[in-house]
Design a protein around this motif. Structure first.
Motif: not given
Lengths: 169, 191
Positions: A21-26, A59-66, A68-71, A146-148
């Motif tokens: 539900r969350s994505v960081s990107a350039l 992404a680390a912040g999203a992980y701590f927040a619980g 699910p995030h991909v870069l 599977e990567a996730w």
């Protein structure tokens, strides 16, 4: 060659189906259509960064927040994020699921991408980051899922390399 | 003013909030005041404390996130200001202790030491509306309380002396810090 509209849609649907539900990107040419869909989806949070290493922190912040995030990044951006990968994600056992546009490899017409493409897999191996190639639109949703899953169980960065076969028509 | 005094002054406000601190002296001074499960000490990856804070703040809108940063670290990731400004998490306070020095690695002067570079001006120029500067402990305390009250993204640049603790060391493994920090947040979300 143009960026694949259909396969960008398939990757987007695969990301959503994996529960992300969350994505960081350039923004990157191959990722443009995909990012457009993410940006327009009210269920998704998109954080666009100025440099890819920021995304490791986000992404680390999203992980701590619980959440699910991909870069999403280009392989050259991945190179620029290496210290964050090593001295944040790996050092603290923080999982990262990276979808990396694999520029500069077989079929690459642009000289400026080639050096990065040639060394990408070597850098991934040197860092001990597990990776796979995404080539087939029929398989990419499963590969994202599977990567996730593997990132979460191994508490490690993992990379799915988005290849020319998948990203261009 | 000294950073340790600034952290001590705001410590009561940190007890129940999500805190991310940079490495070295800043982490040690916070730890020495009393280690807590809601503290994440970023002992490496210079520059990324505020990015972690942004990721936390955007995904935990009900929490208040405090980042304790330094000039040496933030200079390695100046782009963080533009990303913070763009997404403007209302629940993030970004404190930058500017001692003009890479203190933990031998005290070499950082680029802010010459008095030419103004980190507060950089933050404002990036588009952050609430940017305060402080050069006394009282000013810092007031700026921090104002940031808590305004409920918007706030940056505080605090000019501090280049001094740190006499001893370094924590009884805390780095992954252990990450695991317990995540667990604290998870428990809060359930409550």
């Amino acid at each position: 060659m143009t960026v694949s509209y259909e396969n960008s849609k398939t990757i987007f649907e695969g990301i959503k189906a994996a529960g992300i539900r969350s994505v960081s990107a350039l923004p990157e040419t191959w990722l443009g259509l995909l990012l457009g869909r993410i940006e327009e989806d009210p269920d998704m949070t998109l954080v666009q960064v100025a440099k890819e290493e920021e995304a490791i922190g986000i992404a680390a912040g999203a992980y701590f927040a619980g959440t699910p995030h991909v870069l999403l990044m280009q392989n050259h951006g991945f190179f620029g994020a290496v210290n964050g990968l090593v001295s944040l994600a790996m050092l603290y056992h923080i999982p990262l699921c990276m979808l990396i546009a694999y520029r500069g490899h077989w079929g690459e017409p642009y000289p400026w991408h080639t050096r990065g493409g040639i060394v990408t897999e070597g850098v991934l191996r040197a860092l001990g980051i597990p990776f796979e190639h995404a080539r087939d639109p029929m398989k990419v949703a499963k590969q994202i899922r599977e990567a996730w899953t593997f990132s979460q169980s191994s508490l490690s960065p993992v990379a799915l390399l988005l290849t020319r076969d998948l990203m261009e028509d | 003013m000294e950073r340790a005094g600034c952290i001590e002054m705001i410590y009561p406000e940190l007890e129940d909030r999500i805190v991310v601190t940079i490495m070295g002296a800043c982490a040690q001074e916070l730890y020495n005041l009393g280690d807590r499960d809601n503290f994440f000490y970023l002992q490496h990856a210079m520059g990324l404390a505020s990015s972690i804070g942004l990721g936390l703040a955007m995904h935990l809108p009900a929490e208040r996130v405090i980042v304790l940063d330094g000039d040496g670290s933030v200079l390695m990731n100046l782009g963080t200001f533009v990303t913070l400004a763009r997404y403007r998490p209302r629940n993030l306070i970004h404190v930058v202790f500017d001692n003009g020095s890479l203190l933990s690695t031998g005290g070499f002067e950082s680029q802010t030491a010459a008095g030419v570079t103004d980190l507060a001006a950089i933050a404002r120029g990036a588009g952050i509306e609430h940017v305060a500067t402080a050069s006394t402990t009282i000013e810092f305390g007031e700026a921090f309380l104002a940031a808590l009250e305004c409920e918007d993204l706030s940056v505080i640049v605090a000019k501090v002396a280049a001094v740190g603790p006499e001893h370094y060391g924590m009884d805390l493994h780095l992954p252990e810090n990450a695991f317990r920090f995540k667990r604290w947040i998870k428990t809060r979300k359930r409550a």
